[in-house]
Every structure is written in C-alpha cells, then in structure tokens.
Write a protein that holds these residues in place. Structure first.
Motif, PDB file in Angstrom:
ATOM      1  N   SER A 124      13.813  -0.996 -21.644  1.00  0.00           N
ATOM      2  CA  SER A 124      13.969  -2.441 -21.527  1.00  0.00           C
ATOM      3  C   SER A 124      12.887  -2.953 -20.576  1.00  0.00           C
ATOM      4  O   SER A 124      12.031  -2.186 -20.126  1.00  0.00           O
ATOM      5  N   GLU A 125      12.927  -4.234 -20.261  1.00  0.00           N
ATOM      6  CA  GLU A 125      11.950  -4.767 -19.318  1.00  0.00           C
ATOM      7  C   GLU A 125      12.186  -4.239 -17.909  1.00  0.00           C
ATOM      8  O   GLU A 125      11.271  -4.247 -17.080  1.00  0.00           O
ATOM      9  N   LEU A 129      15.771   3.457 -21.112  1.00  0.00           N
ATOM     10  CA  LEU A 129      17.116   3.462 -21.695  1.00  0.00           C
ATOM     11  C   LEU A 129      17.420   4.889 -22.147  1.00  0.00           C
ATOM     12  O   LEU A 129      16.990   5.322 -23.200  1.00  0.00           O
ATOM     13  N   ASP A 145      18.854  -3.570 -26.207  1.00  0.00           N
ATOM     14  CA  ASP A 145      18.099  -4.133 -25.080  1.00  0.00           C
ATOM     15  C   ASP A 145      16.659  -3.646 -25.041  1.00  0.00           C
ATOM     16  O   ASP A 145      15.885  -4.071 -24.173  1.00  0.00           O
ATOM     17  N   ALA A 146      16.280  -2.767 -25.948  1.00  0.00           N
ATOM     18  CA  ALA A 146      14.932  -2.193 -25.916  1.00  0.00           C
ATOM     19  C   ALA A 146      13.870  -3.251 -26.173  1.00  0.00           C
ATOM     20  O   ALA A 146      14.015  -4.092 -27.061  1.00  0.00           O
ATOM     21  N   ARG A 147      12.794  -3.176 -25.400  1.00  0.00           N
ATOM     22  CA  ARG A 147      11.629  -4.044 -25.599  1.00  0.00           C
ATOM     23  C   ARG A 147      10.398  -3.212 -25.959  1.00  0.00           C
ATOM     24  O   ARG A 147       9.349  -3.771 -26.257  1.00  0.00           O
TER      25      ARG A 147
END
Length: 304
Positions: A124-125, A129, A145-147
């Motif tokens: 994530s930001e 994760l 939530d992964a970016r």
C-alpha cells in the motif's frame, strides 16, 4: 491510426502546423532524445521545446518518460506513431451516429482472480502487505489496499463493469496503466518481459517491456519504498473496429467485435507473464501513490 479531418481532431492536425514540431518528429524518428538534446539540435531554449513536446503528446504522436540521469530526472521523448491516415471524407453514418463514452477507474489492488509465482508481493502507500514472495497474500482481503503489485510469472485478472446499454454497440475499448517488468524483490536489474494483455479470454496483444527502465526515483513513489523498481511506463491498449493498438501502433488483428461485449456482462481484463515466454521477466503494476503517473487502471469503453 486514422484521423478524420474535422474540428474534433484540431489538436492533432495543429501539430503539423509548426516547422519546429515537424523537425522534432524527424529527430525522434532517428532515436529517442531528451529535452536538452532536442534543444541543442533545434537551437532553441528547453522551455520552448517542452511546449512543442506537450502539443505532440496531446496529439498522441510523441510519448515521454522520466528516467534517472546523471543530474537527476530527465525527460526522454519517443516517437509513438508509425503512421497516420487522414480521412477527408467521413462516412454519412459516422457524421450522424452519436457516441457514448463510459469510463471506469480500477485500483490495481481490486483484482478478481490471480495465479502468480514468486518473486511476488503487494504494498500500500504506507507499507508492505504481507510477506514478500508468498503468493498466499494475494488472496488476503487486504489486497484491495494495494497500490503496487508484482509477480515473476502468472497473471492478474480484473473484472471491469460494463455500463453499455442494450441498444448500443461497442466501437472501442481502451485501458491505460503504468507497468514494467521484473520484480522488486528479485533483482536490481530490470529484465525484458513479454507481457500479454487479454480481454474476455482473448489475447489481444503482447508487449515486450525492453528493460533498463524504472530504477530512477518515481515521482509519486513513497519515501519508505526501498526496492529497486520505482516506476514504470505508461501504456495505452486500444481495441477498435480495425484491430488492437498499443500506444497507437498496430499490435494485432483482434477487433472489438471479436470480444463479443454485451450489455449484461462485465469485461474481464487479464495481464500476464507466461513462464514459457521467450522473455519471462514478470510484471509490476503501479497504481495511485506509486510510480510517475499517480493513477490506477483507466478503462474507457466507447459505444455507438
């Protein structure tokens, strides 16, 4: 690429009104060049070159990438189109037929299916994760939530909502995303990779990431990110009635009709790196908060 000569395409047509922009196209036809090199070749100041490049980018003729240089980031420009056909006479049905555009933004972590092999991971930001190189974390609900995500081989699959109406017919489908090969946990050397793009189980195009791009600091990549891969390149994959194009260059003969898009069915996008490919260098996808473009996967469906 076909362009109708009308007011809707004025930005494209205006690109050819300047001798300087024509000269830029000639120079980029020989090799990619950064702004400073173009400035020296044209004998004009860099800010003026930048304005000309921006017009050519808006027209889809030139694309640019920020890469690491000896004195920080440098903007390298590439000629994106191989050819352009001007249509002076539009078909009557094209003039009368209204079009409807549907746009959807899909976060890179909102995939619906996957099959990945290490090296792999998600972040994530704010943080990683799960653990690096453990595919089980791709099934954890936190993947939403992964970016940024990456894998050495396999695929990631997205289900794109389809808002076309029953009386509409799809004329083009396009995705835009930031992508590169290799995996942040595997190596400090970016490798070439044959990346396959598919819609509804039909392979529409294979794009080979050339390698050697992505190690410079990404504009939006968080400061805590310590891995080598920090940004990718922006790619546009478009399927229309003439075929499939990557950044405006013909990639295959798969047309929009072959995808059999229907109003009551979602669109399945698959991005993969096959283990038996000649160049299996993996896939890294950058979403908002990472890379150079601060965007997720942009999907555009045009109907008539």
């Amino acid at each position: 690429m076909e362009v109708s000569v009308n007011r809707d395409n004025f930005a494209i047509l205006e690109s050819f009104s300047s001798p300087t922009r024509i000269r830029i196209i000639e120079l980029l036809n020989e090799q990619p060049m950064n702004i400073r090199a173009l400035s020296e070749a044209l004998d004009i100041k860099p800010p003026i070159v930048t304005r000309h490049i921006q017009m050519l980018e808006q027209a889809g003729i030139v694309r640019s990438e920020l890469i690491a240089g000896k004195r920080g980031q440098q903007k390298v420009c590439y000629l994106q189109l191989e050819q352009m056909v001007l249509n002076f006479r539009s078909k009557p049905e094209e003039l009368k037929q209204p079009v409807q555009k549907y746009e959807v933004i899909v976060p890179v972590g909102m995939y619906a299916d996957f099959e990945v092999k290490p090296s792999c991971g998600l972040a994530s930001e704010q943080s990683m994760l799960g653990m690096c190189d453990d595919p089980r974390y791709f099934a954890d609900p936190v993947h939403r939530d992964a970016r940024i995500l990456w894998f050495g081989s396999g695929y990631i699959e997205y289900r794109i909502p389809n808002y076309m109406l029953y009386n509409e017919q799809a004329s083009s489908l396009e995705i835009a995303l930031e992508i590169c090969s290799e995996t942040p946990c595997a190596s400090s050397h970016l490798q070439p990779s044959d990346i396959v793009f598919s819609f509804n189980d039909i392979d529409v195009a294979v794009w080979t990431f050339p390698g050697k791009i992505g190690k410079g600091k990404g504009i939006y990549t968080p400061s805590w990110w310590h891995k080598d891969i920090r940004h990718g390149v922006m790619k546009h994959i478009r399927v229309n009635e003439q075929g499939t194009y990557i950044d405006g260059i013909h990639a295959s003969n798969v047309t929009i009709d072959q995808l059999a898009l229907a109003a009551d069915e979602e669109i399945v996008l698959r991005i993969g790196s096959r283990p038996d490919a000649k160049r299996c260098g993996g896939v890294t996808l950058f979403g908002s908060g990472f890379g150079n473009y601060n965007q997720d996967i942009h999907c555009t469906l045009v109907c008539k």
